[in-house]
Enzyme design. Sequence first.
Site, short mmCIF file in Angstrom:
data_model
loop_
_atom_site.label_atom_id
_atom_site.label_comp_id
_atom_site.label_asym_id
_atom_site.label_seq_id
_atom_site.Cartn_x
_atom_site.Cartn_y
_atom_site.Cartn_z
CG PHE A 146 19.51 13.34 28.31
CD1 PHE A 146 21.06 13.05 28.90
CD2 PHE A 146 18.98 12.44 27.82
CE1 PHE A 146 21.92 12.12 28.97
CE2 PHE A 146 19.71 11.13 28.55
CZ PHE A 146 20.85 11.05 28.93
CB CYS A 256 24.44 20.18 34.90
SG CYS A 256 22.32 19.88 36.32
C1 UGA Z 1 23.42 20.22 30.87
C2 UGA Z 1 23.39 19.59 30.19
O1 UGA Z 1 23.38 20.50 28.84
C3 UGA Z 1 21.98 18.59 29.33
O2 UGA Z 1 22.18 17.81 28.55
C4 UGA Z 1 22.09 18.00 31.13
O3 UGA Z 1 20.63 17.46 31.41
C5 UGA Z 1 21.85 19.18 32.14
O4 UGA Z 1 23.37 19.90 32.22
C6 UGA Z 1 21.65 18.05 33.64
O5 UGA Z 1 22.76 17.45 33.89
O6 UGA Z 1 20.78 18.51 34.22
P1 UGA Z 1 23.16 22.77 31.76
O7 UGA Z 1 23.52 22.65 33.02
O8 UGA Z 1 21.20 23.80 32.27
O9 UGA Z 1 22.50 21.11 31.20
O10 UGA Z 1 23.38 23.64 31.03
P2 UGA Z 1 24.11 23.92 29.53
O11 UGA Z 1 22.95 24.83 28.61
O12 UGA Z 1 24.42 22.46 29.00
O13 UGA Z 1 25.29 25.16 30.10
C7 UGA Z 1 26.43 24.74 31.37
C8 UGA Z 1 27.03 25.48 31.43
O14 UGA Z 1 28.17 25.74 30.14
C9 UGA Z 1 27.31 27.31 31.18
O15 UGA Z 1 28.06 27.75 32.32
C10 UGA Z 1 27.27 27.80 29.96
O16 UGA Z 1 27.55 29.13 29.43
C11 UGA Z 1 29.06 26.91 29.91
N1 UGA Z 1 28.49 26.60 27.88
C12 UGA Z 1 27.52 26.02 27.49
C13 UGA Z 1 29.86 27.43 27.43
O17 UGA Z 1 30.74 28.09 28.46
N2 UGA Z 1 30.20 27.25 25.86
C14 UGA Z 1 29.34 26.63 25.46
O18 UGA Z 1 29.33 25.86 24.08
C15 UGA Z 1 28.04 26.14 25.99
#
Ligand code: UGA
Length: 426
Positions: A146, A256
């Site tokens: 995660f 992801c």
């Molecule tokens: C995500 C999950 O958060 C991790 O728990 C999981 O392990 C991982 O995928 C995976 O499956 O390997 P990650 O892809 O690194 O992690 O990035 P996040 O920080 O979750 O952000 C994902 C996207 O959502 C980004 O583009 C971010 O800008 C966007 N986001 C996130 C939003 O637009 N709004 C938010 O409030 C949060």
Amino acid sequence: MNDREPIGVIGAGWVGLVTAACFSELGHDVYVRDILQEKIDSLSRGEVPIYEPGLSEMLGRNSERLHYTLEMADLLPNAELLFCCVDTPPSYSGDADLSRVNRVVEEVGGSTDHALVMKSTVPVGTGRSIRRTANGAIGYVSNPEFLKEGSAVNDFMNPDRVVVGFEDSDDGFGERVAALYEPLDAPIVHTDVASAEMIKLASNAFLATKISFINEIANVSEELGANVDEVARGMGLDARIGPQFLRAGLGYGGSCFPKDVSALKQLAGNTGYHFQLLTSVIEVNELQKRRAIGKLQKHLGSLVGKEIALLGVAFKPNTDDIREATSLVLAGRLQSEGAHVRVYDPIASGRAGSLLGGARVAESALDAIDGADAVVLVTEWPEFRELDWEGDVKQKLRSPLVVDGRNFLDRELLTRAGYTYEGVGR
Ligand code: UGA
């Protein structure tokens, strides 16, 4: 070798290296295997091929416990718990491509002394089918990750929970995997393999749903005069909702969420179930990536010949990952509207290359902004907030139009300085 259980890590990508680093930090000898000679060579020299805060330092200080190899034969005599950390990229159908996982299963072969511990994100049912193929000749444990890019080392060492899926017939391998995480003092969810696989996909799909939901609230708030930041703050204080993943913006990207949401939708489809909600989550996300275009057109009219600066290429800050990044969609779309695009990212622009079409990769944020008709903030790198918006930036822009795709900049300061400011749902 110390008295802690030695472990094997198969695949020295982002998940594999973070897993290897953190288990070595916890005192385990870790045997890391990858099929790429250059990767193994550079790791053996102490060079880390990916950017992840804290990772290279952690690998460096535990180098005595880390052993890198190209050969599976070097792993098997040294470690019984083999963490499978290879890629499962999306295939054309939206299903996960399991060819790399299947190759690992073949290479490990039948050995009742070993267990494959699945960290790679796989479809629900993968564990069952691997166990069936191996006919009980190898142990199998599902242990999904995660981790978030940019804070993966910290996430590994301070998890909200650890999920360990195994079957009763598994000769204690599940318990041995759970024991590895005991020093982290986190809740450990002991469950069956299929449920563990589903926990991973459902968690990512739920977080993506939260983001698409708040993005739609933002879009409606723009029309109705509410401020989505305030709305999210007020909603997030409800413990049942929680404050995280309620940041409105230009949609989610990365390696992801897009992949896992499609994979879960596809898995459901394969059983004949149409996952209506996830279909909408994906559609909302695709439309959200393009919303900045309409905001530019509102102020600039036709974009033909207009110079547009995109700040940020990476899918989020603190990573050089550009997979499914909004910047790529925006750069392509703007160019097809006839605009000239310049992009800047503190570390990721070099990676984008031809994916940015004819966009010019600028040397600095100010270089991207110089002579532009508008700036679009795509990735919330802290240095973009620190720019001299009242001075340098304003002087270099042809017209003071800012589309803040992540509600990240100081709206009041910009408005006071005479900018036309467009946020998301503000
Ligand atoms: C995500 C999950 O958060 C991790 O728990 C999981 O392990 C991982 O995928 C995976 O499956 O390997 P990650 O892809 O690194 O992690 O990035 P996040 O920080 O979750 O952000 C994902 C996207 O959502 C980004 O583009 C971010 O800008 C966007 N986001 C996130 C939003 O637009 N709004 C938010 O409030 C949060």
